[in-house]
Write a protein that holds these residues in place. Structure first.
Motif, PDB file in Angstrom:
ATOM      1  N   ASN B  32      80.414  65.313  33.690  1.00 51.35           N
ATOM      2  CA  ASN B  32      81.023  64.695  32.517  1.00 51.35           C
ATOM      3  C   ASN B  32      80.476  65.447  31.302  1.00 51.35           C
ATOM      4  OD1 ASN B  32      82.067  62.896  34.302  1.00 51.35           O
ATOM      5  ND2 ASN B  32      81.236  61.073  33.309  1.00 51.35           N
ATOM      6  N   SER B  94      76.505  64.881  31.830  1.00 55.81           N
ATOM      7  CA  SER B  94      75.854  63.874  32.666  1.00 55.81           C
ATOM      8  C   SER B  94      76.578  63.799  34.002  1.00 55.81           C
ATOM      9  CB  SER B  94      75.877  62.497  32.000  1.00 55.81           C
ATOM     10  OG  SER B  94      77.148  61.895  32.127  1.00 55.81           O
ATOM     11  N   ALA B  98      77.952  58.180  31.797  1.00 53.24           N
ATOM     12  CA  ALA B  98      76.835  58.417  30.893  1.00 53.24           C
ATOM     13  C   ALA B  98      76.054  57.141  30.651  1.00 53.24           C
ATOM     14  CB  ALA B  98      77.329  58.984  29.576  1.00 53.24           C
ATOM     15  N   LEU B 103      71.730  61.870  29.749  1.00 51.04           N
ATOM     16  CA  LEU B 103      72.485  62.902  29.051  1.00 51.04           C
ATOM     17  C   LEU B 103      71.584  64.116  28.903  1.00 51.04           C
ATOM     18  CD1 LEU B 103      74.213  60.934  26.152  1.00 51.04           C
ATOM     19  CD2 LEU B 103      75.375  62.226  27.930  1.00 51.04           C
TER      20      LEU B 103
END
Lengths: 113, 114
Positions: B32, B94, B98, B103
């Protein structure tokens, strides 16, 4: 809506002294809570995070934080600070399954020799 | 080991000029990806996130756009810069959500709009 308040914009502590940085959150359900640190001209690094279980969580470099549901707080602590701890510290909150993370305004920590 | 690289390190641009900032993640498949903006001395504002190639969700637009042309690349851009765009731009990745995961931030791009 979730929100995070870090009431102290700046904190100065003598080297070797103990430290507490305050964080208050606002969220209706059980939050996911984080502390990140930002050294000058760098990105952020995770210090610790809390989801559930023991309200005191241990992080890197001797940092720990305590979650209090009754006080809606997640304060960061360290028993004895070092000059290298000088940085900006951010508290953050999110909720399950959500990509939105809300950061506080940050607390700039200065360590006096 | 995963690495995240942001480019450029710093930019000085004129109001009204275009902008393109980039971020590449190596060593992690299908992360992500996130763009954050930090005003000088301020907190972080989440701008965009992407959970897959070609899909980007906007959190706060600020007259900026983002794209994910490859699995490991995230681009932030605008055709016309405003003074208010000045600040520090951070890319992060991440695993999965998240909200539950760490992160990992890049070193950031410092943008000055004059």
């Amino acid at each position: 809506a979730q929100s995070v308040t870090q009431p102290d914009a700046r904190v100065t502590v003598s080297e070797g002294a103990s430290l507490q940085l305050r964080c208050k959150y606002s969220y209706s359900a059980t939050p996911y809570l984080f502390w990140y640190v930002q050294y000058p001209r760098q990105g952020l690094q995770l210090l610790l995070k809390y989801y559930s279980g023991d309200p005191v969580v241990q992080g890197v470099n001797g940092f720990e934080a305590e979650f209090s549901k009754s006080n809606s707080s997640f304060h960061l602590r360290k028993a004895s600070v070092h000059w290298s701890d000088s940085a900006v510290y951010f508290c953050a909150v999110s909720n399950y399954g959500n990509e939105k993370i809300t950061f506080g305004a940050g607390t700039k920590l200065t360590i006096k020799p | 080991a995963q690495t995240i690289h942001q480019w450029p390190v710093a930019e000085i641009k004129a109001v009204g000029s275009p902008l393109s900032l980039g971020c590449t993640i190596k060593g992690k498949s299908s992360p992500n990806l996130y763009w954050y903006w930090q005003a000088t001395g301020g907190t972080l504002q989440q701008l965009f996130y992407s959970i897959t190639v070609g899909q980007v969700e906007s959190v706060v637009q600020l007259n900026l756009s983002a794209s994910r042309p490859k699995d490991d690349q995230f681009i932030l851009s605008t055709e016309k810069l405003l003074l208010s765009h000045s600040g520090f731009y951070l890319c992060a990745w991440s695993l999965l959500w998240a909200s539950q995961n760490t992160l990992y931030f890049g070193a950031g791009t410092r943008l000055s709009v004059l």
